[in-house]
Design a protein around this motif. Structure first.
Motif, PDB file in Angstrom:
ATOM      1  N   GLY A   1       8.370   5.925   5.633  1.00  0.00           N
ATOM      2  CA  GLY A   1       9.014   6.638   6.566  1.00  0.00           C
ATOM      3  C   GLY A   1       8.694   8.130   6.168  1.00  0.00           C
TER       4      GLY A   1
ATOM      5  N   LYS B   1       8.027  11.110   7.925  1.00  0.00           N
ATOM      6  CA  LYS B   1       6.520  10.656   8.338  1.00  0.00           C
ATOM      7  C   LYS B   1       6.249  12.450   9.841  1.00  0.00           C
ATOM      8  CE  LYS B   1       5.335   6.838  11.476  1.00  0.00           C
ATOM      9  NZ  LYS B   1       5.323   5.693  11.893  1.00  0.00           N
ATOM     10  N   GLU B   2       7.435  11.971  10.186  1.00  0.00           N
ATOM     11  CA  GLU B   2       7.142  13.665  11.360  1.00  0.00           C
ATOM     12  C   GLU B   2       6.583  14.556  11.459  1.00  0.00           C
ATOM     13  OE1 GLU B   2      10.840  14.252  13.562  1.00  0.00           O
ATOM     14  OE2 GLU B   2      11.036  11.793  14.079  1.00  0.00           O
ATOM     15  N   ASP B   3       7.046  14.937   9.951  1.00  0.00           N
ATOM     16  CA  ASP B   3       6.414  16.017   9.371  1.00  0.00           C
ATOM     17  C   ASP B   3       4.841  16.003   9.005  1.00  0.00           C
ATOM     18  OD1 ASP B   3       7.812  18.091   9.325  1.00  0.00           O
ATOM     19  OD2 ASP B   3       9.452  17.334   7.145  1.00  0.00           O
ATOM     20  N   TRP B   4       4.290  14.371   8.409  1.00  0.00           N
ATOM     21  CA  TRP B   4       3.066  14.167   8.648  1.00  0.00           C
ATOM     22  C   TRP B   4       2.740  14.058   9.695  1.00  0.00           C
ATOM     23  CZ3 TRP B   4       0.857  14.553   3.810  1.00  0.00           C
ATOM     24  CH2 TRP B   4       1.817  14.712   2.694  1.00  0.00           C
ATOM     25  N   GLU B   5       2.444  13.719  10.325  1.00  0.00           N
ATOM     26  CA  GLU B   5       2.455  13.739  12.033  1.00  0.00           C
ATOM     27  C   GLU B   5       1.474  14.794  12.380  1.00  0.00           C
ATOM     28  OE1 GLU B   5       5.301  11.174  13.906  1.00  0.00           O
ATOM     29  OE2 GLU B   5       4.140   9.176  13.097  1.00  0.00           O
ATOM     30  N   ARG B   6       2.799  15.688  12.180  1.00  0.00           N
ATOM     31  CA  ARG B   6       2.561  17.343  12.777  1.00  0.00           C
ATOM     32  C   ARG B   6       1.137  17.904  11.388  1.00  0.00           C
ATOM     33  NH1 ARG B   6       8.213  18.727  13.332  1.00  0.00           N
ATOM     34  NH2 ARG B   6       8.238  19.257  10.678  1.00  0.00           N
TER      35      ARG B   6
ATOM     36  N   HIS C   1      -1.423  15.938  12.859  1.00  0.00           N
ATOM     37  CA  HIS C   1      -2.089  16.860  14.198  1.00  0.00           C
ATOM     38  C   HIS C   1      -3.535  18.391  13.975  1.00  0.00           C
ATOM     39  CE1 HIS C   1      -2.290  17.589  18.442  1.00  0.00           C
ATOM     40  NE2 HIS C   1      -1.412  18.769  18.011  1.00  0.00           N
TER      41      HIS C   1
END
Length: 64
Positions: free
Chosen positions: A55, A15-20, A23
């Protein structure tokens, strides 16, 4: 999780990589045509919805 994209196997992207990535894509929309922006916004919407249920998403690849 992998440190880089594997073109010959499945890629588990958190999820964090997708969010980056989302962005970065949003930041580049102003330089695109309306058609390109609409296409990417539809993908962003799909990813945002999917990330409410998981996630991690898997991007499948193959070497063919």
């Amino acid at each position: 999780m992998h440190n880089e994209f594997d073109f010959c196997f499945d890629n588990w992207i958190g999820k964090e990589d997708w969010e980056r990535w989302m962005h970065l894509v949003r930041g580049s929309l102003t330089g695109m045509t309306a058609e390109e922006s609409a296409f990417l916004l539809s993908i962003l919407g799909w990813i945002e919805t999917a990330l409410t249920h998981t996630g991690v998403m898997v991007v499948e690849s193959n070497c063919k």
